[in-house]
Design a protein around this motif. Sequence first.
Motif, short mmCIF file in Angstrom:
data_model
loop_
_atom_site.label_atom_id
_atom_site.label_comp_id
_atom_site.label_asym_id
_atom_site.label_seq_id
_atom_site.Cartn_x
_atom_site.Cartn_y
_atom_site.Cartn_z
N LEU A 11 0.84 -1.20 0.00
CA LEU A 11 0.00 0.00 0.00
C LEU A 11 0.87 1.25 0.00
CD1 LEU A 11 -2.62 -0.97 2.74
CD2 LEU A 11 -2.97 -0.99 0.26
N GLU A 15 -2.86 5.28 0.47
CA GLU A 15 -3.82 4.18 0.57
C GLU A 15 -3.94 3.70 2.02
OE1 GLU A 15 -3.38 1.98 -3.76
OE2 GLU A 15 -1.83 1.65 -2.23
N LEU A 16 -2.83 3.65 2.71
CA LEU A 16 -2.84 3.24 4.12
C LEU A 16 -3.66 4.22 4.95
CD1 LEU A 16 -1.65 1.05 5.96
CD2 LEU A 16 0.34 2.53 6.27
N ASN A 19 -7.38 3.94 4.18
CA ASN A 19 -7.94 2.77 4.86
C ASN A 19 -8.20 3.06 6.33
OD1 ASN A 19 -8.24 0.31 3.15
ND2 ASN A 19 -6.15 0.84 2.60
N PHE A 22 -11.23 5.31 6.51
CA PHE A 22 -12.42 4.53 6.16
C PHE A 22 -12.85 3.66 7.35
CE2 PHE A 22 -14.54 0.85 4.12
CZ PHE A 22 -15.63 1.53 3.61
N SER A 23 -11.89 3.05 8.03
CA SER A 23 -12.25 2.22 9.20
C SER A 23 -12.90 3.08 10.28
CB SER A 23 -11.02 1.49 9.75
OG SER A 23 -10.11 2.39 10.32
#
Length: 190
Positions: A11, A15-16, A19, A22-23
Amino acid sequence: MKKQADIVKELSNRELLLNLYFSQLIFIVIAFILSIFLFEDFLDLLNLFDWDVNEIVLYGLLPGLFVVFIDIILMKFLPEHYYDDGGINHRIFTSLNIPHIFLLALVVSLSEELLFRGVIQTSFGWMIASIIFALVHFRYLNKVVLLVSVLLLSFLIGYMYEITQNLLVPVVAHFTIDFLLGIYYRLYRE
């Protein structure tokens, strides 16, 4: 099956981070959905926030500072691999500036405490919320120091909420820990 560290390496930093955000959005959505079913009124969830400065400082800020102090001492004296979570904390915090670390710590502390203390602990109790909180941090499950740390922290934050019934207390403690350790990673663990 790929190891977490291998997935993290694939990633990009962006992107990390996406994520992670998003979590946190998922936690907020789950908190609001559960509150519809578990509380008589949606405002019951919002009424858990109390601007009692004495409680916030005594039970939130001061214990948060103490946890950061202990963590930094342990990081100084324990081998680095004891605190290796697959490279996630290092990658996230070393790629962000301090205002972004502030924002990230604020989002994480609000979303996680809203769900785990505000909804789950209020509805099912301190022990269940603390265990679920620790299990959600599954990347720590095979690292003894990190697992013990997140378990103790989870029970401590849950207890602070239990005795104050003020959701701002665990939010401030969680924010203090994440923000200051994020700065520590950014400035001293590159």
